[in-house]
Design a protein around this motif. Sequence first.
Motif, mmCIF file in Angstrom:
data_model
loop_
_atom_site.group_PDB
_atom_site.id
_atom_site.type_symbol
_atom_site.label_atom_id
_atom_site.label_comp_id
_atom_site.label_asym_id
_atom_site.label_seq_id
_atom_site.Cartn_x
_atom_site.Cartn_y
_atom_site.Cartn_z
ATOM 1 N N GLU A 114 0.612 2.985 11.856
ATOM 2 C CA GLU A 114 0.122 4.625 11.796
ATOM 3 C C GLU A 114 0.605 5.271 13.287
ATOM 4 O OE1 GLU A 114 -1.671 5.624 9.511
ATOM 5 O OE2 GLU A 114 -2.910 3.608 8.867
ATOM 6 N N LEU A 169 -11.673 -5.057 -3.580
ATOM 7 C CA LEU A 169 -11.983 -4.107 -2.408
ATOM 8 C C LEU A 169 -11.294 -4.653 -1.157
ATOM 9 C CD1 LEU A 169 -14.570 -5.004 -0.527
ATOM 10 C CD2 LEU A 169 -15.876 -4.038 -2.285
ATOM 11 N N LYS A 198 -3.999 -11.562 -2.820
ATOM 12 C CA LYS A 198 -5.388 -12.036 -3.387
ATOM 13 C C LYS A 198 -5.640 -11.706 -5.075
ATOM 14 C CE LYS A 198 -7.662 -7.205 -2.528
ATOM 15 N NZ LYS A 198 -8.603 -6.497 -1.836
ATOM 16 N N LEU A 216 -6.164 2.159 13.600
ATOM 17 C CA LEU A 216 -5.732 1.164 14.460
ATOM 18 C C LEU A 216 -4.471 0.728 14.081
ATOM 19 C CD1 LEU A 216 -8.943 -0.868 14.621
ATOM 20 C CD2 LEU A 216 -7.711 0.081 16.496
ATOM 21 N N GLU A 232 0.940 -1.210 -0.013
ATOM 22 C CA GLU A 232 0.000 0.075 0.056
ATOM 23 C C GLU A 232 0.774 1.180 0.030
ATOM 24 O OE1 GLU A 232 -2.882 -0.674 -0.732
ATOM 25 O OE2 GLU A 232 -2.881 -2.731 -0.215
ATOM 26 N N TYR A 267 -5.971 -4.128 11.967
ATOM 27 C CA TYR A 267 -7.367 -4.193 12.060
ATOM 28 C C TYR A 267 -7.639 -5.489 11.142
ATOM 29 C CZ TYR A 267 -6.920 -1.870 7.449
ATOM 30 O OH TYR A 267 -6.651 -1.735 5.925
ATOM 31 N N THR A 317 -11.978 0.767 0.402
ATOM 32 C CA THR A 317 -11.596 1.295 -0.642
ATOM 33 C C THR A 317 -11.296 0.060 -1.714
ATOM 34 O OG1 THR A 317 -10.038 2.773 0.519
ATOM 35 C CG2 THR A 317 -9.247 2.066 -1.683
ATOM 36 N N GLU A 330 -14.860 6.913 5.821
ATOM 37 C CA GLU A 330 -14.404 5.832 4.684
ATOM 38 C C GLU A 330 -14.370 4.392 5.392
ATOM 39 O OE1 GLU A 330 -10.484 6.477 3.255
ATOM 40 O OE2 GLU A 330 -10.373 4.224 3.222
ATOM 41 N N ILE A 331 -15.156 3.470 4.790
ATOM 42 C CA ILE A 331 -15.137 2.277 5.171
ATOM 43 C C ILE A 331 -14.770 1.346 4.404
ATOM 44 C CG2 ILE A 331 -16.967 2.338 6.836
ATOM 45 C CD1 ILE A 331 -18.866 0.658 4.906
ATOM 46 N N ARG A 384 -7.488 -3.157 -11.031
ATOM 47 C CA ARG A 384 -6.250 -3.264 -11.066
ATOM 48 C C ARG A 384 -5.551 -3.221 -12.533
ATOM 49 N NH1 ARG A 384 -7.718 -2.623 -5.814
ATOM 50 N NH2 ARG A 384 -8.606 -4.503 -5.077
ATOM 51 N N GLN A 399 -3.312 -7.576 -0.633
ATOM 52 C CA GLN A 399 -3.361 -7.070 -1.948
ATOM 53 C C GLN A 399 -2.796 -7.875 -2.989
ATOM 54 O OE1 GLN A 399 -5.493 -4.554 -2.862
ATOM 55 N NE2 GLN A 399 -4.999 -5.349 -5.052
ATOM 56 N N ARG A 446 -0.828 -1.877 10.186
ATOM 57 C CA ARG A 446 -0.263 -0.359 9.499
ATOM 58 C C ARG A 446 0.271 0.339 10.793
ATOM 59 N NH1 ARG A 446 -3.908 0.888 5.034
ATOM 60 N NH2 ARG A 446 -4.399 -1.189 4.297
HETATM 61 P P1 AMO Z 1 -7.079 1.011 2.391
HETATM 62 O O1 AMO Z 1 -5.674 1.111 2.627
HETATM 63 O O2 AMO Z 1 -7.737 2.211 1.821
HETATM 64 O O3 AMO Z 1 -6.997 0.001 0.846
HETATM 65 O O4 AMO Z 1 -7.803 0.348 3.316
HETATM 66 C C1 AMO Z 1 -9.086 -0.370 3.206
HETATM 67 C C2 AMO Z 1 -9.942 0.049 4.311
HETATM 68 O O5 AMO Z 1 -9.328 -0.489 5.487
HETATM 69 C C3 AMO Z 1 -9.904 0.264 6.709
HETATM 70 N N1 AMO Z 1 -8.618 0.955 7.152
HETATM 71 C C4 AMO Z 1 -8.296 0.947 8.456
HETATM 72 N N2 AMO Z 1 -9.195 0.784 9.597
HETATM 73 C C5 AMO Z 1 -8.388 0.849 11.083
HETATM 74 N N3 AMO Z 1 -7.439 1.290 11.088
HETATM 75 C C6 AMO Z 1 -6.444 1.781 10.161
HETATM 76 N N4 AMO Z 1 -5.385 2.133 10.348
HETATM 77 C C7 AMO Z 1 -7.083 1.387 8.794
HETATM 78 N N5 AMO Z 1 -6.653 1.777 7.538
HETATM 79 C C8 AMO Z 1 -7.489 1.237 6.727
HETATM 80 C C9 AMO Z 1 -10.695 1.453 6.126
HETATM 81 C C10 AMO Z 1 -10.202 1.483 4.408
HETATM 82 O O6 AMO Z 1 -11.295 1.804 3.816
HETATM 83 N N6 AMO Z 1 -5.830 -2.923 -0.692
HETATM 84 C C11 AMO Z 1 -6.704 -1.706 -0.753
HETATM 85 C C12 AMO Z 1 -8.067 -2.454 -0.714
HETATM 86 C C13 AMO Z 1 -8.547 -2.636 -2.019
HETATM 87 O O7 AMO Z 1 -8.331 -1.802 -2.859
HETATM 88 O O8 AMO Z 1 -8.591 -3.880 -2.169
HETATM 89 C C14 AMO Z 1 -6.545 -1.374 0.792
HETATM 90 O O9 AMO Z 1 -5.920 -1.726 1.788
HETATM 91 O O10 AMO Z 1 -12.061 1.114 6.167
#
Ligand code: AMO
Length: 443
Positions: free
Chosen positions: A221, A411, A201, A229, A176, A232, A369, A366-367, A373, A198, A219
């Motif tokens: 973060e 997604l 899959k 988080l 990512e 997650y 993404t 945002e829930i 591809r 990613q 992540r």
């Molecule tokens: P992305 O990085 O946007 O996309 O993550 C997808 C979804 O994961 C959730 N999310 C989180 N939830 C909690 N804590 C976090 N730090 C956090 N970061 C992300 C969100 C977000 O929308 N590979 C792509 C997905 C794809 O295109 O298939 C991806 O990981 O709900």
Amino acid sequence: MKTINYKNFHSNQEVAAEELKNHIGEVVQIHGSIYKIRHMSGFAFVLLRTGSAVIQCVYSEEEADFSLEAIPEESCVRFTALVAAEERSRSGYELHLREVTVLSVPEETVPVVINQKQVNTSLENLLNYRPITLRNEKERAVFRIQAVICEAFRAFLISEKFTEIHTPKIVAAGAEGGANIFKLPYFDKEAYLAQSPQFYKQMMVGVFERVFEIAPVFRAEKHDTSRHLNEYTSVDFEMGYIESFEEIMTMESRMLQFTFAYLTEHSAAELALLNCRLPKLHEPPQIRFSEAKQWISQAYHRPITDTTDFEPEEERLLCELVQKETGSEFVFVTHYPSSKRPFYAMENPENPSETLSFDLLFRGLEITTGGQRIHSYPAQVEKLLRRGMHPELFESYLMMHKYGMPPHGGLGLGLERFTARLLGFENVRSTTLFPRDIHRLVP
Ligand code: AMO
């Protein structure tokens, strides 16, 4: 041919909570923990917490052959009791206690009161004492609902011919981008914790065509927010032979519709306990990212400071606008700028500065993404080079492109964020069993 007798696999002779209503008038055995003892005049109500319910029991010295002192709250017991019809109880019956086998008694009384309607303490305390506070009926209802959500996702995706997969979480490269990747020493190499499934899959689309995974991702973060988080649960699906990325959005809408119907059927008691209103979901409205930016800016007289991404406040405002205009609590935002999407995202052939991708926003957050591809080898190598990345570092990922892939997309949905929005929690930690954030590594 030998048939399997499933009864052989159930060694437990006791009655489960869900079965009690079929045993009214009978003496049964049941196990659980003492949730609460309420002394009345001449008798006591004993609430027994089982794995799935809290059962009203009545204790009286005349009927029981034991003393209440033997079973302090949070003792684990096996009761012998008469199941008696009782209209005033929530379930329509209650247990009249006769005998007890005490299996264990706690060393100390619990440090937080857990047997009221809700645990009245700070989120911090709720999390510090998680193994205990989760025993509260409302707290555990959150995670029962979360389990049913996953059950629904699985049931839906399997019915749509997706195969469940389990991909590695120790990986050699980040998928990512960005700085939020955990490094770890791996014998004589450097490895990372997977930010998402990613790459894998996508590879598995070349094998099964449609795949999904529900698993932890990591992540690094560094910020301390109510939406981030460090670990997650990501609900991912990926599907081949698509004609456009809109097919993925349609699949997600249908998955969510199925999930809400499934929850209505299987989680009515928990939803009522948490006062949860399920959203109505038809096809959520769609808006292009650039148009959404303009709309928010004009409606709220906000200057656009970042043209490539939303600020959290903008996501909230957009949802507010969409709900006012259409009544929908969901909105698909499409065609995100290329510069903000990872290298695997397919660009719009009509305008390469934007991608064939989307986010799903729900109640201000945002829930999900997702998107289409890149499936062609030269196109993927060219994009990596354009970004100053090194294709040789992605050799194992690019193997699938080199040897042929169908057009595909998918997604990732954040389970904790989705559950939080559904149940009305501000903070994703409230819908995470044992959250990991920059301050928290235990419990
Ligand atoms: P992305 O990085 O946007 O996309 O993550 C997808 C979804 O994961 C959730 N999310 C989180 N939830 C909690 N804590 C976090 N730090 C956090 N970061 C992300 C969100 C977000 O929308 N590979 C792509 C997905 C794809 O295109 O298939 C991806 O990981 O709900």
